[in-house]
Design a protein around this motif. Structure first.
Motif, mmCIF file in Angstrom:
data_model
loop_
_atom_site.group_PDB
_atom_site.id
_atom_site.type_symbol
_atom_site.label_atom_id
_atom_site.label_comp_id
_atom_site.label_asym_id
_atom_site.label_seq_id
_atom_site.Cartn_x
_atom_site.Cartn_y
_atom_site.Cartn_z
ATOM 1 N N TRP A 1 0.944 1.572 -7.403
ATOM 2 C CA TRP A 1 0.588 3.260 -7.010
ATOM 3 C C TRP A 1 -0.083 3.790 -5.935
ATOM 4 C CZ3 TRP A 1 2.737 5.935 -11.059
ATOM 5 C CH2 TRP A 1 3.034 5.556 -11.943
ATOM 6 N N GLY A 2 -0.296 4.840 -5.252
ATOM 7 C CA GLY A 2 -1.057 5.202 -4.352
ATOM 8 C C GLY A 2 -2.116 5.616 -4.982
ATOM 9 N N GLN A 3 -2.753 6.549 -4.381
ATOM 10 C CA GLN A 3 -4.318 6.831 -5.316
ATOM 11 C C GLN A 3 -4.332 8.694 -5.633
ATOM 12 O OE1 GLN A 3 -3.543 7.512 -1.898
ATOM 13 N NE2 GLN A 3 -3.908 9.373 -1.801
ATOM 14 N N TYR B 1 1.514 11.073 -7.762
ATOM 15 C CA TYR B 1 1.451 9.694 -7.846
ATOM 16 C C TYR B 1 2.254 9.385 -7.079
ATOM 17 C CZ TYR B 1 -2.901 9.323 -10.196
ATOM 18 O OH TYR B 1 -4.093 10.027 -10.559
ATOM 19 N N CYS B 2 2.691 8.285 -6.378
ATOM 20 C CA CYS B 2 3.689 7.868 -5.167
ATOM 21 C C CYS B 2 3.677 6.038 -6.126
ATOM 22 C CB CYS B 2 3.714 7.733 -4.327
ATOM 23 S SG CYS B 2 5.248 6.689 -3.041
ATOM 24 N N ALA C 1 5.061 3.792 2.902
ATOM 25 C CA ALA C 1 4.615 2.676 2.336
ATOM 26 C C ALA C 1 4.230 1.416 3.326
ATOM 27 C CB ALA C 1 5.851 2.605 1.535
ATOM 28 N N GLN D 1 0.597 -1.099 -0.174
ATOM 29 C CA GLN D 1 0.072 -0.041 0.216
ATOM 30 C C GLN D 1 0.712 0.768 0.417
ATOM 31 O OE1 GLN D 1 -2.344 0.546 3.485
ATOM 32 N NE2 GLN D 1 -4.429 1.576 1.580
ATOM 33 N N LEU D 2 0.527 2.138 -1.287
ATOM 34 C CA LEU D 2 1.468 3.332 -0.930
ATOM 35 C C LEU D 2 0.449 4.980 -0.816
ATOM 36 C CD1 LEU D 2 3.218 2.712 -3.861
ATOM 37 C CD2 LEU D 2 4.189 3.188 -1.635
ATOM 38 N N VAL D 3 0.516 5.246 0.474
ATOM 39 C CA VAL D 3 -0.799 6.573 0.789
ATOM 40 C C VAL D 3 -0.228 7.942 0.351
ATOM 41 C CG1 VAL D 3 -2.051 7.670 2.093
ATOM 42 C CG2 VAL D 3 -2.341 4.609 1.980
ATOM 43 N N GLU D 4 -0.365 9.022 0.098
ATOM 44 C CA GLU D 4 0.219 9.612 -0.503
ATOM 45 C C GLU D 4 -0.809 10.580 0.170
ATOM 46 O OE1 GLU D 4 0.258 7.869 -4.747
ATOM 47 O OE2 GLU D 4 -1.349 8.408 -3.343
ATOM 48 N N CYS E 1 4.409 10.070 0.938
ATOM 49 C CA CYS E 1 3.730 9.541 0.782
ATOM 50 C C CYS E 1 4.126 7.849 1.535
ATOM 51 C CB CYS E 1 4.721 8.680 -0.380
ATOM 52 S SG CYS E 1 4.509 7.133 -1.189
#
Length: 113
Positions: free
Chosen positions: A103-105, A94-95, A23, A2-5, A21
């Motif tokens: 990819w993040g959202q 995007y990360c 991770a 999971q990647l969250v920006e 970001c």
């Protein structure tokens, strides 16, 4: 994986923003990381990359000298410091972890007066 920006927003021309970001779900310190962006009606564009140890970076031509990518392997974070922003930097950022194709959202950055 999971990647969250986070960290996007509205900023005036000439201003700065710092994107983050977070991770999780993989051994972050082993992987290179990248930032991309996509403006409305345009293809996704490479912004910056950083190798796993954090000592080697690369940038897209349009952001060189203004953006800085960094990472904290203990916190499992990658950052994008954006300075001297202009309206052409408006996009969703995007990360990305290329080796895991993850990819993040995305986080919206809008540069406008």
């Amino acid at each position: 994986v999971q990647l969250v920006e986070s960290g996007g927003g509205l900023v005036q021309p000439g201003g700065s923003l710092r994107l983050s970001c977070a991770a999780s779900g993989f051994l972050f310190s082993n992987y290179n990381m990248k930032w991309y962006r996509q403006a409305p009606g345009k293809e996704r564009e490479f912004v910056a990359a950083i190798l796993s140890a954090g000592r080697i970076t690369d940038y897209g031509d349009s952001v060189k000298g203004r953006f800085t990518i960094s990472r904290d392997n203990y916190k499992k974070m990658v950052y994008l410091q954006m300075n001297n922003l202009n309206p052409e930097d408006t996009a969703v950022y995007y990360c990305n972890c290329p080796r895991l194709n993850s990819w993040g959202q995305g986080t919206q950055v809008t540069v406008s007066s």
